[in-house]
Design a protein around this motif. Structure first.
Motif, PDB file in Angstrom:
ATOM      1  N   GLY A   1       0.829  -1.185   0.000  1.00  0.00           N
ATOM      2  CA  GLY A   1       0.000   0.000   0.000  1.00  0.00           C
ATOM      3  C   GLY A   1       0.868   1.241   0.000  1.00  0.00           C
ATOM      4  N   THR A   2       0.287   2.363   0.408  1.00  0.00           N
ATOM      5  CA  THR A   2       1.039   3.603   0.480  1.00  0.00           C
ATOM      6  C   THR A   2       0.926   4.188   1.876  1.00  0.00           C
ATOM      7  OG1 THR A   2      -0.872   4.862  -0.309  1.00  0.00           O
ATOM      8  CG2 THR A   2       0.718   4.130  -1.955  1.00  0.00           C
ATOM      9  N   LEU A   3       1.930   4.965   2.243  1.00  0.00           N
ATOM     10  CA  LEU A   3       1.882   5.715   3.483  1.00  0.00           C
ATOM     11  C   LEU A   3       0.967   6.922   3.297  1.00  0.00           C
ATOM     12  CD1 LEU A   3       5.689   5.708   4.370  1.00  0.00           C
ATOM     13  CD2 LEU A   3       3.950   4.072   5.077  1.00  0.00           C
ATOM     14  N   ALA A   4       0.646   7.577   4.383  1.00  0.00           N
ATOM     15  CA  ALA A   4      -0.256   8.726   4.313  1.00  0.00           C
ATOM     16  C   ALA A   4       0.265   9.778   3.345  1.00  0.00           C
ATOM     17  CB  ALA A   4      -0.442   9.326   5.702  1.00  0.00           C
ATOM     18  N   GLU A   5       1.607   9.926   3.280  1.00  0.00           N
ATOM     19  CA  GLU A   5       2.165  10.940   2.400  1.00  0.00           C
ATOM     20  C   GLU A   5       2.351  10.444   0.973  1.00  0.00           C
ATOM     21  OE1 GLU A   5       5.516   9.694   5.287  1.00  0.00           O
ATOM     22  OE2 GLU A   5       3.332   9.673   5.196  1.00  0.00           O
ATOM     23  N   GLY A   6       1.789   9.260   0.666  1.00  0.00           N
ATOM     24  CA  GLY A   6       1.814   8.752  -0.691  1.00  0.00           C
ATOM     25  C   GLY A   6       3.044   7.968  -1.068  1.00  0.00           C
ATOM     26  N   ILE A   7       3.905   7.654  -0.095  1.00  0.00           N
ATOM     27  CA  ILE A   7       5.102   6.859  -0.369  1.00  0.00           C
ATOM     28  C   ILE A   7       4.730   5.383  -0.295  1.00  0.00           C
ATOM     29  CG2 ILE A   7       7.423   6.293   0.414  1.00  0.00           C
ATOM     30  CD1 ILE A   7       7.564   9.074   1.663  1.00  0.00           C
ATOM     31  N   ASP A   8       5.099   4.628  -1.341  1.00  0.00           N
ATOM     32  CA  ASP A   8       4.814   3.196  -1.323  1.00  0.00           C
ATOM     33  C   ASP A   8       5.579   2.509  -0.198  1.00  0.00           C
ATOM     34  OD1 ASP A   8       3.149   3.355  -3.495  1.00  0.00           O
ATOM     35  OD2 ASP A   8       4.667   2.754  -4.953  1.00  0.00           O
ATOM     36  N   TRP A   9       4.978   1.457   0.368  1.00  0.00           N
ATOM     37  CA  TRP A   9       5.668   0.680   1.397  1.00  0.00           C
ATOM     38  C   TRP A   9       6.931   0.048   0.835  1.00  0.00           C
ATOM     39  CZ3 TRP A   9       0.936  -2.636   3.265  1.00  0.00           C
ATOM     40  CH2 TRP A   9      -0.042  -1.789   3.789  1.00  0.00           C
ATOM     41  N   SER A  10       6.901  -0.312  -0.439  1.00  0.00           N
ATOM     42  CA  SER A  10       8.035  -0.946  -1.086  1.00  0.00           C
ATOM     43  C   SER A  10       7.916  -0.723  -2.579  1.00  0.00           C
ATOM     44  CB  SER A  10       8.061  -2.454  -0.789  1.00  0.00           C
ATOM     45  OG  SER A  10       9.072  -3.102  -1.546  1.00  0.00           O
ATOM     46  N   ASP A  11       9.055  -0.757  -3.287  1.00  0.00           N
ATOM     47  CA  ASP A  11       8.984  -0.675  -4.745  1.00  0.00           C
ATOM     48  C   ASP A  11       8.832  -2.064  -5.366  1.00  0.00           C
ATOM     49  OD1 ASP A  11      11.515  -1.531  -4.136  1.00  0.00           O
ATOM     50  OD2 ASP A  11      12.570   0.068  -5.191  1.00  0.00           O
ATOM     51  N   HIS A  12       8.752  -3.090  -4.542  1.00  0.00           N
ATOM     52  CA  HIS A  12       8.456  -4.447  -5.000  1.00  0.00           C
ATOM     53  C   HIS A  12       7.148  -4.922  -4.371  1.00  0.00           C
ATOM     54  CE1 HIS A  12      12.520  -5.920  -6.568  1.00  0.00           C
ATOM     55  NE2 HIS A  12      12.792  -4.720  -6.093  1.00  0.00           N
ATOM     56  N   CYS A  13       6.473  -5.833  -5.052  1.00  0.00           N
ATOM     57  CA  CYS A  13       5.413  -6.610  -4.403  1.00  0.00           C
ATOM     58  C   CYS A  13       6.064  -7.745  -3.609  1.00  0.00           C
ATOM     59  CB  CYS A  13       4.475  -7.220  -5.432  1.00  0.00           C
ATOM     60  SG  CYS A  13       3.500  -6.042  -6.367  1.00  0.00           S
ATOM     61  N   GLY A  14       5.309  -8.276  -2.661  1.00  0.00           N
ATOM     62  CA  GLY A  14       5.728  -9.483  -1.978  1.00  0.00           C
ATOM     63  C   GLY A  14       5.176 -10.706  -2.682  1.00  0.00           C
ATOM     64  N   LEU A  15       5.704 -11.861  -2.332  1.00  0.00           N
ATOM     65  CA  LEU A  15       5.177 -13.144  -2.804  1.00  0.00           C
ATOM     66  C   LEU A  15       4.868 -14.006  -1.592  1.00  0.00           C
ATOM     67  CD1 LEU A  15       7.540 -14.109  -5.774  1.00  0.00           C
ATOM     68  CD2 LEU A  15       5.124 -13.493  -5.953  1.00  0.00           C
ATOM     69  N   ARG A  16       3.680 -14.559  -1.571  1.00  0.00           N
ATOM     70  CA  ARG A  16       3.304 -15.547  -0.563  1.00  0.00           C
ATOM     71  C   ARG A  16       3.177 -16.877  -1.268  1.00  0.00           C
ATOM     72  NH1 ARG A  16      -1.426 -18.049   0.308  1.00  0.00           N
ATOM     73  NH2 ARG A  16      -1.842 -18.950   2.369  1.00  0.00           N
ATOM     74  N   PHE A  17       3.804 -17.921  -0.724  1.00  0.00           N
ATOM     75  CA  PHE A  17       3.685 -19.232  -1.353  1.00  0.00           C
ATOM     76  C   PHE A  17       3.588 -20.307  -0.283  1.00  0.00           C
ATOM     77  CE2 PHE A  17       8.125 -18.171  -0.984  1.00  0.00           C
ATOM     78  CZ  PHE A  17       8.805 -19.334  -0.683  1.00  0.00           C
ATOM     79  N   VAL A  18       2.926 -21.391  -0.658  1.00  0.00           N
ATOM     80  CA  VAL A  18       2.684 -22.512   0.252  1.00  0.00           C
ATOM     81  C   VAL A  18       3.337 -23.744  -0.324  1.00  0.00           C
ATOM     82  CG1 VAL A  18       0.933 -23.928   1.370  1.00  0.00           C
ATOM     83  CG2 VAL A  18       0.493 -21.485   0.996  1.00  0.00           C
ATOM     84  N   LEU A  19       4.184 -24.378   0.458  1.00  0.00           N
ATOM     85  CA  LEU A  19       4.829 -25.601   0.002  1.00  0.00           C
ATOM     86  C   LEU A  19       3.908 -26.784   0.163  1.00  0.00           C
ATOM     87  CD1 LEU A  19       8.489 -25.227   1.301  1.00  0.00           C
ATOM     88  CD2 LEU A  19       7.578 -24.701  -0.968  1.00  0.00           C
ATOM     89  N   ALA A  20       4.025 -27.730  -0.749  1.00  0.00           N
ATOM     90  CA  ALA A  20       3.225 -28.939  -0.713  1.00  0.00           C
ATOM     91  C   ALA A  20       3.349 -29.620   0.634  1.00  0.00           C
ATOM     92  CB  ALA A  20       3.679 -29.898  -1.812  1.00  0.00           C
ATOM     93  N   PRO A  21       2.327 -30.411   1.033  1.00  0.00           N
ATOM     94  CA  PRO A  21       2.438 -31.136   2.316  1.00  0.00           C
ATOM     95  C   PRO A  21       3.813 -31.768   2.461  1.00  0.00           C
ATOM     96  CG  PRO A  21       0.299 -31.520   1.331  1.00  0.00           C
ATOM     97  CD  PRO A  21       1.093 -30.733   0.331  1.00  0.00           C
ATOM     98  N   VAL A  22       4.534 -31.308   3.452  1.00  0.00           N
ATOM     99  CA  VAL A  22       5.927 -31.697   3.572  1.00  0.00           C
ATOM    100  C   VAL A  22       6.070 -33.199   3.777  1.00  0.00           C
ATOM    101  CG1 VAL A  22       8.022 -31.368   4.936  1.00  0.00           C
ATOM    102  CG2 VAL A  22       6.554 -29.424   4.397  1.00  0.00           C
ATOM    103  N   SER A  23       5.114 -33.805   4.470  1.00  0.00           N
ATOM    104  CA  SER A  23       5.185 -35.248   4.725  1.00  0.00           C
ATOM    105  C   SER A  23       5.071 -36.044   3.428  1.00  0.00           C
ATOM    106  CB  SER A  23       4.081 -35.659   5.686  1.00  0.00           C
ATOM    107  OG  SER A  23       2.810 -35.322   5.159  1.00  0.00           O
ATOM    108  N   ALA A  24       4.529 -35.415   2.388  1.00  0.00           N
ATOM    109  CA  ALA A  24       4.364 -36.123   1.115  1.00  0.00           C
ATOM    110  C   ALA A  24       5.447 -35.770   0.104  1.00  0.00           C
ATOM    111  CB  ALA A  24       2.983 -35.799   0.514  1.00  0.00           C
TER     112      ALA A  24
END
Length: 309
Positions: A283-306
């Motif tokens: 998102g952006t801060l109140a003064e319009g500065i982006d939190w980051s110049d990159h997006c984040g990535l969220r990922f889920v690993l397959a069931p580790v036991s398998a």
């Protein structure tokens, strides 16, 4: 001496590339996990053995913009976004963490209560300094206290920017999962050090039997397109999303830098697979500065036991 961006870039641009004698990398510097004990971040005791393999592991990787203004506010907003995810990540990989951002991260109650850290306040050694020039940022890895951690160490890389690999071993009942936090060399220097950098990261996770390489890959040359295939690792965005752009840099056309939209941030695996991957927009801060110049990535690993672990 204070950090100066122009000096930093000029020094990197004058550093010998792969076509000249250079440091081959591979030197390992052990680090210490740290845990917050209610009063301070202290060296963590050995983790207890896990009773059973988790059904899945959720990871987040994010370049938090170590060059940007308002580092403390940016880091606080970004951590709030991560804390609000439906499932708290088991592992958080940050890149471009400057000193102010590191202090904010390590002061955050969500982090203090739930994670062990690869770094302690004030940094953890020479990787904050490069031949007398202060490094503007480092990588930082957080692992849930619910997991059993093994070694944490940095591996030197052939690099124009003194980059390294930050490696964390998570010890599961079924084996070791090696997680490599990367911020590969920036910009379109040709010849590029990114091929040998990815090769070293790949050799590390293959030696462990299973692992993940995640972070800011800075792929800006045609040769970057084949690095995963060349090293026998799986680019999880391509595997799960196919031809979707997946831009994580300048995704909205508002970047302060004169570069086109690109998928700079990647997740690659060996011996384990992802079942989900998604972009997290800042998102952006109140003064319009982006939190980051990159997006984040969220990922889920397959069931580790398998998995192959």
């Amino acid at each position: 001496m204070p950090f100066d961006l122009k000096t930093y870039i000029a020094k990197a641009s004058s550093t010998s590339g792969p076509d000249a004698p250079h440091d081959k990398g591979g030197a390992i510097t052990p680090q210490q996990w740290h845990v917050y004990d209610g009063a301070a971040w202290v060296p963590a005791p050995p983790s207890p053995a896990a009773a059973a393999a988790p059904e899945q592991l959720t990871l987040v990787t994010w370049n938090i913009d170590g060059f940007g203004a308002q580092a403390e506010a940016r880091a606080a907003c970004l951590l709030a976004r991560v804390a609000e995810l439906p499932t708290a990540p088991d592992v958080i990989l940050f890149q471009e963490v400057n000193a102010a951002g590191a202090a904010t991260i390590l002061a955050n109650p969500f982090v203090r209560a739930g994670y062990v850290s690869s770094e302690a306040p004030g940094g953890s050694g020479a990787h904050w300094d490069w031949e007398g020039v202060p490094q503007p940022f480092v990588t930082l890895t957080l692992v849930s206290r619910a997991l059993r951690v093994g070694d944490v160490f940095r591996t030197s890389l052939p690099s124009r920017y003194a980059r390294d690999l930050l490696t964390a071993d998570v010890l599961l009942p079924t084996g070791t999962l090696r997680i490599v936090n990367v911020h590969l060399d920036s910009l379109a220097h040709d010849p590029s050090f990114r091929p040998p950098q990815v090769a070293l990261a790949t050799a590390s996770i293959k030696a462990a039997g299973a692992g993940v390489i995640a972070g800011d890959w800075n792929p800006v040359l045609p040769l970057d397109d084949s690095l995963c295939a060349d090293n026998g690792i799986t680019d999880e965005w391509v595997a799960l999303k196919g031809a979707d752009d997946g831009f994580t840099w300048n995704w909205d056309g508002r970047s302060k830098e004169p570069f086109p939209p690109n998928r700079l941030d990647k997740v690659a695996t060996f011996g384990v697979r992802a079942t989900e991957i998604e972009i997290i927009e800042p998102g952006t801060l109140a003064e319009g500065i982006d939190w980051s110049d990159h997006c984040g990535l969220r990922f889920v690993l397959a069931p580790v036991s398998a998995s192959k672990l």
